[in-house]
Design an enzyme around this catalytic site. Structure first.
Site, PDB file in Angstrom:
ATOM      1  CB  SER A   1      20.455   0.431  61.407  1.00  9.95           C
ATOM      2  OG  SER A   1      19.527  -0.079  60.491  1.00  9.95           O
ATOM      3  CG  ASP A   2      16.064   5.014  63.374  1.00 16.60           C
ATOM      4  OD1 ASP A   2      15.045   4.292  62.907  1.00 16.60           O
ATOM      5  OD2 ASP A   2      15.757   6.044  63.789  1.00 16.60           O
ATOM      6  CD1 TRP A   3      13.772   3.753  56.531  1.00 16.39           C
ATOM      7  CD2 TRP A   3      12.267   2.625  57.625  1.00 16.39           C
ATOM      8  NE1 TRP A   3      12.914   3.317  55.641  1.00 16.39           N
ATOM      9  CE2 TRP A   3      12.054   2.653  56.421  1.00 16.39           C
ATOM     10  CE3 TRP A   3      11.195   2.001  58.545  1.00 16.39           C
ATOM     11  CZ2 TRP A   3      10.869   2.008  55.882  1.00 16.39           C
ATOM     12  CZ3 TRP A   3      10.222   1.340  57.971  1.00 16.39           C
ATOM     13  CH2 TRP A   3      10.250   1.218  56.542  1.00 16.39           C
TER      14      TRP A   3
END
Ligand code: BGC
Length: 756
Positions: free
Chosen positions: A298-300
């Site tokens: 996932s992105d942050w």
């Protein structure tokens, strides 16, 4: 069985840890107990064998990624990360760099029950220690060898520092220069973007996972992040299927076909569904239709952010949505480690989803060789030697000079004779950190970065370069102007360095006003009024607007953020040691009001003419020409090139045939140089209207003065295809325009052909 395995493994590790050794033999013991040695078994079998030993908690642990305290996003401070690593609840760390630190963390991971090694990831976007030009600048080189070299060296340095994985390349197509992250990608064009995506993956992954000088690529941000409405970072994306498939997805597919090991999803929602919880993107397209076997991070925090999106009500639902949609690893949101077990117990998430995600992640750890030796990337001597390799700087200089774009050179002011008395003026003249640009791995000391002043002084001789700062980048005060004007008066020629600070383009750095910041254009005017010949260097992370300068100053060079060797590369170009060859990978607007602006637009039923004139009831602006300041593909050279003798092997082709195109390119000037020749098509009539022009091939060709070469392109069905209304990839019969040019607006040769 489990406890026997555990006991035997523990006694083995204890024995070896006393000697400070964690060897290949040590970890393969795990496999030995399952009768599966590395020599005789495939990675899949080894993963299966390990999975059989794992508890649900341990599997969920593999899906969990934390950052070190050096953060690239908002960190959730809660919890004891080290203890969680020890308990096997963490599969990966980001932002831990250097052999000592990665080794220390890995040692903690090896205290966990099954001693599964950690994966270390970092944003190595344009270099690790040796900083290369920002990706957008490198894209301006149109030089795949240069771009591959840059990614390769970045990988070599990164891997030598104990890191296994870079969160790059960013392959988001971007048509809005207000979006700060344009600096991180390859610009606006899909064809060029695909070529660069492939090249960067190849550079990062080198001979393949398992080589100790290769890092895993992470293709990001899946998907359509670059089309954030209004150019505002993290904003929603509203997009047709045709645009998604034709413009935004192909660079991801190209990177995947080049073997990219991992993908990262994105912060945006796409047509109302957050990418992180988007099954269509991750399951149907990426893992389904495209057959991606790696894993998606996932992105942050983006799993948790689905709550703010209004897509789920809490972290429990966020974890369910993300894992169901195919997000395998949770970067820093903690939603997985807090909720997945309960979701399984509640029957909301099937264990098979968790098994699949864990298996994908473990597969990469095996492929990297971490189960054979978890420290194979963490060798101090190698780190020291690699980081100090001076060859890397030589390459960085070469890539940097190839990334520079000459925008204007009236009266042939450039290249300069070093014998001239030169004044270097401007807020960036002595800057080092601003040469690096956003997304460089931060080092306490940037003294080895070559500033413009140092680069030019090295060329003209110590003490021979006059200098004044004039103003700061964001200044409102003109107090420094008079000194700058006095210095300019003493010189034969003035070089002005203006532009953006290193953190004015990048993540979360969207700007509504992309004119030269502060009073820098006022400074240019003040120097211009001295009557001295002026050359302006623009250092920036995005296309900027500087209309007065573009109209008045005779020489303008776009120098982006060029990295460690910035000053030397600028000197190479300014003094003609390198003839500039860069071409813009993004359209430069004349005004923010034209954005989004890109060369491959649709004609509309009421097109305004290209010359900027506007009649009523046309598609244009009543107060602004629709043409850009500088078009896509534009860039000058110190020499000139003649395009002539266009030949097509036929003017008709069937869909299983090809047309060979050739023409002659001659260097008609007095300098050797490189020209990027660009092939564009227009499909005149189609069931879905086609752009006025689409780049379909290019070549970068070196010619000595007076030399000529025959350039060849091949037209095949693939180059003529597009997505029809049913999202089928088709080439429809009919007439096509063929255009060959030095930019998207400077077409030198034209013809037509028919697909039967
Ligand atoms: C960015 C990603 C980056 C990640 C880790 C996020 O904020 O969007 O591109 O890889 O942080 O630093």
């Amino acid at each position: 069985m489990k406890s026997t395995v555990n006991q035997l493994m523990c006694s083995y590790y204890k024995a070896n840890s006393k000697k400070g050794l964690y060897t290949a033999v040590g970890l393969s013991l795990l496999l030995f107990f399952n009768n599966l040695s590395a020599q005789n078994h495939t990675v899949a079998q080894r993963v299966d064998s390990l999975m059989k030993l794992m508890t649900l908690d341990e599997k969920i642990g593999q899906l969990n990624q934390y950052s070190s305290s050096w953060a690239t996003g908002p960190v959730s401070p809660e919890g004891n990360k080290l203890q969680e690593i020890r308990e096997g609840k963490v599969g990966s760390l980001l932002n831990v760099k250097g052999v000592d630190k990665t080794r220390a963390m890995q040692e903690i991971a090896l205290q966990s029950r099954l001693r599964i090694p950690l994966l270390f990831g970092l944003d190595v976007i344009h270099g690790y220690k040796t900083i290369f030009p920002i990706p957008l600048a490198e894209a301006a080189s149109w030089d795949m060898n240069a771009i591959e070299t840059s990614a390769r060296i970045a990988a070599v340095e990164t891997a030598a520092s104990g890191i296994h994985w870079t969160f790059a390349p960013m392959v988001d197509i971007a048509r809005d220069a207000r979006w700060g992250r344009v600096m991180e990608g390859a610009g606006e064009d899909t064809y060029l973007g695909c070529a660069i995506a492939r090249t960067r993956v190849k550079g990062f992954q080198g001979k393949g996972l398992g080589a100790t000088d290769a890092v895993m690529a992470c293709v990001k941000h899946f998907a359509a992040y670059g089309a954030a409405i209004g150019g505002r970072d993290y904003n929603s994306v509203d997009m047709s299927d045709c645009s998604l498939w034709e413009v935004y997805l192909p660079p991801f597919k190209a990177a995947l076909d080049a073997g990219a090991a991992t993908f990262m999803n994105s912060f945006n929602d796409l047509n109302g569904i957050p990418a992180t919880g988007n099954s269509y993107l991750q399951r149907d397209i990426l893992k389904g239709k495209w057959g991606f076997q790696g894993f998606v991070v996932s992105d942050w925090g983006s799993i948790g952010e689905m709550i703010q999106h209004g897509y789920v009500k809490d972290q429990y639902e966020a974890a369910q949505a993300a894992i169901s949609a195919g997000s395998d690893m949770d970067m820093e949101s903690r939603c997985y480690n807090r909720n997945l077990k309960q979701l399984v117990r509640d029957g909301k998430v099937s264990v098979s989803l968790i098994n699949d995600a864990a298996r994908r992640i473990l597969t990469k750890k095996f492929e990297l060789g971490l189960f054979d030796d978890p420290f194979r990337f963490s060798i101090s001597e190698r780190e020291i030697q690699t980081i100090a390799d001076t060859e890397h700087r030589i390459q960085a200089r070469d890539v940097a000079r190839k990334s520079i774009v000459l925008l204007k050179n009236e009266n042939g002011l450039l290249p300069l004779a070093p014998s001239k008395k030169i004044a270097l003026i401007g807020p960036l003249a002595k800057s080092k950190v601003d040469m690096l640009g956003f997304w460089n791995v931060e080092w306490p000391d940037n003294s080895d970065v070559i500033s413009p002043f140092e680069g030019l002084e090295a060329r003209v001789g110590k003490g021979n370069l006059l200098y004044a700062k004039g103003c700061d980048i964001t200044d409102t005060s003109k107090v420094g102007f008079s000194e700058a004007v006095n210095v300019a008066r003493k010189a034969d020629v003035v070089i002005l360095t203006v532009g953006e600070k290193r953190d004015m383009s990048g993540e979360a750095k969207s700007r509504s006003n992309i004119h030269l910041p502060g009073i820098q254009e006022e400074l240019i005017k003040a120097i211009y009024t001295t009557g001295k010949p002026v050359i302006v260097l623009v250092n920036a992370g995005r296309p900027l607007i500087f209309n007065w300068t573009a109209e008045h100053v005779s020489s303008i060079v776009y120098t982006w953020w060029l990295g460690s060797e910035a000053g030397n590369a600028m000197a190479d170009v300014l003094f003609g040691d390198y003839n500039p060859s860069g071409k813009l990978p993004m359209t430069f607007p004349a005004s923010e009001g034209q954005i989004p602006i890109y060369y491959n637009y649709l004609n509309t039923g009421r097109p305004a003419s290209d010359d900027g004139s506007f009649a009523n009831y046309q598609s244009g602006y009543i107060d602004l020409a629709k043409s850009p300041r500088y078009p896509f593909g534009f860039g000058l050279s110190y020499t000139s090139f003649l395009y002539d003798g266009l030949k097509l092997s036929s003017e008709h082709m069937k869909s299983n045939e090809k047309i060979e195109v050739s023409f002659s390119l001659t260097n008609t000037g007095k300098y050797a140089g490189d020209e990027v020749v660009q092939l564009y098509f227009r499909d005149q009539v189609a069931s879905v209207v086609r752009p006025v022009k689409e780049l379909k091939d290019f070549q970068k060709i070196h010619l000595d003065s007076g030399e000529h070469k025959t350039v060849h392109f091949t037209i095949d069905k693939e180059k003529l295809s597009f997505y029809n209304r049913k999202l089928e990839w088709v080439a429809e019969p009919g007439q096509f325009d063929l255009m060959i040019g030095a930019s998207s607006a400077d077409i030198r040769l034209k013809s037509t052909f028919v697909l039967e």
